[in-house]
Design an enzyme around this catalytic site. Structure first.
Site, short mmCIF file in Angstrom:
data_model
loop_
_atom_site.label_atom_id
_atom_site.label_comp_id
_atom_site.label_asym_id
_atom_site.label_seq_id
_atom_site.Cartn_x
_atom_site.Cartn_y
_atom_site.Cartn_z
N CYS A 54 0.81 -1.23 0.00
CA CYS A 54 0.00 0.00 0.00
C CYS A 54 0.84 1.27 0.00
O CYS A 54 0.87 1.99 -1.00
CB CYS A 54 -0.94 0.00 1.20
SG CYS A 54 -2.10 -1.38 1.15
N1 NAD Z 1 -2.72 -5.95 1.67
C1 NAD Z 1 -3.18 -4.90 2.31
O1 NAD Z 1 -2.78 -4.61 3.43
C2 NAD Z 1 -4.25 -4.01 1.71
C3 NAD Z 1 -4.98 -3.17 2.55
C4 NAD Z 1 -5.97 -2.35 2.01
C5 NAD Z 1 -6.17 -2.35 0.63
N2 NAD Z 1 -5.43 -3.16 -0.18
C6 NAD Z 1 -5.71 -3.13 -1.61
O2 NAD Z 1 -6.50 -4.27 -1.92
C7 NAD Z 1 -6.19 -4.76 -3.23
C8 NAD Z 1 -5.80 -6.23 -3.14
O3 NAD Z 1 -4.61 -6.36 -2.35
P1 NAD Z 1 -4.16 -7.72 -1.68
O4 NAD Z 1 -3.08 -7.37 -0.71
O5 NAD Z 1 -5.32 -8.49 -1.20
O6 NAD Z 1 -3.52 -8.48 -2.95
P2 NAD Z 1 -3.07 -10.01 -3.04
O7 NAD Z 1 -2.00 -10.07 -4.06
O8 NAD Z 1 -2.82 -10.55 -1.65
O9 NAD Z 1 -4.36 -10.78 -3.60
C9 NAD Z 1 -4.91 -10.53 -4.83
C10 NAD Z 1 -5.50 -11.81 -5.39
O10 NAD Z 1 -6.18 -11.46 -6.60
C11 NAD Z 1 -5.98 -12.52 -7.53
N3 NAD Z 1 -6.26 -12.02 -8.88
C12 NAD Z 1 -5.49 -11.28 -9.70
N4 NAD Z 1 -6.13 -11.01 -10.85
C13 NAD Z 1 -7.36 -11.59 -10.74
C14 NAD Z 1 -8.46 -11.67 -11.63
N5 NAD Z 1 -8.46 -11.06 -12.81
N6 NAD Z 1 -9.55 -12.36 -11.22
C15 NAD Z 1 -9.55 -12.99 -10.01
N7 NAD Z 1 -8.53 -12.94 -9.13
C16 NAD Z 1 -7.44 -12.26 -9.51
C17 NAD Z 1 -4.56 -12.96 -7.29
O11 NAD Z 1 -4.33 -14.25 -7.79
C18 NAD Z 1 -4.47 -12.86 -5.76
O12 NAD Z 1 -4.81 -14.09 -5.14
C19 NAD Z 1 -5.09 -3.85 -3.75
O13 NAD Z 1 -5.67 -2.81 -4.48
C20 NAD Z 1 -4.48 -3.27 -2.48
O14 NAD Z 1 -3.89 -2.01 -2.71
C21 NAD Z 1 -4.48 -4.01 0.34
#
Ligand code: NAD
Length: 415
Positions: A257
């Site tokens: 993030c």
């Molecule tokens: N990790 C954090 O602390 C956090 C906190 C708040 C917001 N976010 C935001 O949330 C979003 C997701 O982050 P995350 O940390 O969960 O990511 P992550 O990489 O842990 O998980 C994302 C998942 O999405 C899947 N994916 C990718 N493309 C896809 C598609 N087309 N269809 C279905 N699945 C698909 C991936 O295989 C993966 O399992 C980002 O925008 C991030 O900025 C993250």
């Protein structure tokens, strides 16, 4: 309700579990077959969701790589990555792919919500046109909203239920629908007037942290020259009961993030001939912090008559923050690469990260490695490590997290 979650990572999995635990059917869709198999088998690799918790959901949680399973969901929540491309511009590939996937299976009456962090305008510009091609009208045939995920992995006091959820729909009916869905799992839902307001509110939260962390990191670089203890200064300032919020310096900012999201706003601002200088400055200082920390290790070795070249340096903690295994943008990786480029022999110990594939390193046994190291550097202060014992057994300890603060020891050098 039947809730579809697109992307079962750090954000999507806890959300799916929250809906399933609230008695709804959660259908997790992910393109990563190995994740689907793992989660489908009741095993979780996300620290906030234990495998027992996942297994206890039984039939209420399913994981699939078949997008068709989304078509009979009442709501579809998109939680896919929003990284930066090579030129540090937003990479919306995953969001666009998700939009196309959902558009292919969408049916009348569904609510779609984007949760991924992004710049203001994404929901309206990227998702709305893809869904309107179905011939359905937003606010009538389907509903569309943005609701930022605010989860902080590893934090147990504020999980899905205890973290208020901001929601902004394309129309008032969209907002109303999204509020009703999230009210099933969140104690408080905060409606705003548009997706853009919700999108920017998330960026404000992250930029606020990034700027304040940069401020204390810059001060830590200054207090190093002034020979003042930054931790003592912050501890003293933090006694003010109003108007001050504590932020601690460290080896640099990591995670998916803070090092990334602010630049989503920079990109959007540039399209409007506007330069977000606070964002850029904070990014510059925070990115220089790992190199400053390397100079701190170098200086500490120098003071005991040793060069970095050939020195055995043990890094404690390589994930980007305590209590999680996430290596994304972790400053430890920069520190390791830089120490190696100076000729140091680097090893690491991290109870949550067994190996660093790219670096060709495996986590070493703490006791033996401490005894063997010329310098030990605390980069991530994971719980469960006995700091007093580490102080007692290290020839030279460089503390980049302030865990030794308040105590002066001849062999300890603090940020
Ligand atoms: N990790 C954090 O602390 C956090 C906190 C708040 C917001 N976010 C935001 O949330 C979003 C997701 O982050 P995350 O940390 O969960 O990511 P992550 O990489 O842990 O998980 C994302 C998942 O999405 C899947 N994916 C990718 N493309 C896809 C598609 N087309 N269809 C279905 N699945 C698909 C991936 O295989 C993966 O399992 C980002 O925008 C991030 O900025 C993250």
């Amino acid at each position: 309700m039947r809730i579809g979650i697109v992307g079962l990572g750090y954000v999507g999995l806890p959300l799916a579990v929250a809906f399933a635990e609230a008695g709804h059917d959660a259908v997790g869709y992910d393109v990563d077959r190995s994740r689907v198999d793992l989660l489908g088998g009741g095993e979780s690799d996300i620290e906030d969701v234990g495998s027992e918790r996942l297994a206890a959901l039984g039939e209420r949680f399913t994981a699939t790589d078949d997008a068709g399973a989304l078509s009979d969901c009442d709501a579809i929540l998109i939680c896919v990555p929003t990284p930066l491309a090579a030129a540090r511009e937003p990479d919306l590939t995953y969001v666009r792919e998700s939009a196309e996937t959902i558009a292919g299976v969408m049916r009348e009456g569904q609510l779609v919500v984007l949760e991924s962090t992004t710049y203001p305008g994404t929901t309206r510009e990227e998702l709305l046109p893809a869904f309107e091609r179905s011939g359905l009208k937003v606010g009538e045939g389907f509903h569309l909203a943005y609701s930022p995920e605010r989860i902080d992995p590893g934090r147990s006091d504020h999980q899905v239920a205890e973290t208020p959820k901001v929601v902004g729909g394309i129309t008032a009916a969209c907002t109303e629908r999204a509020v009703a869905v999230y009210s099933e799992v969140c104690n408080e839902v905060v409606p705003v007037s548009s997706p853009e307001a919700a999108e920017l509110s998330k960026l404000l939260e992250n930029i606020f942290r990034s700027v304040n962390i940069a401020l204390v990191n810059e001060l830590a670089q200054l207090t190093d020259r002034l020979d003042i203890d930054i931790w003592e200064v912050i501890d003293a300032a933090a006694t003010k009961p109003f108007g001050f919020m504590r932020f601690d310096p460290g080896p640099g900012m990591g995670g998916h993030c803070l090092p990334i999201d602010p630049f989503y706003l920079t990109f959007k601002a540039r399209q409007h001939d506007f330069y977000t200088e606070f964002v850029e400055l904070a990014g510059k200082i925070n990115q220089s912090q790992p190199l400053f920390c390397v100079s701190k290790i170098q200086g500490a070795l120098n003071d005991v008559g040793k060069a970095v070249k050939g020195a055995r340096v043990l890094i404690i903690g390589v994930s980007y923050k305590a209590g999680v295994a996430d290596l994304r943008e972790a400053p430890a990786l920069k520190i390791i690469r830089h120490l190696r480029s100076l000729g140091a022999e680097v090893s690491y110990h991290d109870p949550l990260v067994p190996r660093l594939k790219r670096e060709g390193l495996e986590s070493v046994d703490l006791d033996a490695a401490v005894a063997d190291a010329d310098a030990v550097a605390i980069v991530t202060a994971h719980p469960g490590i006995d700091w007093d014992d580490l102080i007692a057994r290290s020839a030279l300890l460089v503390d980049l997290r302030g865990v030794t603060r308040g105590d002066d020891h001849e062999n300890v050098v603090r940020l």
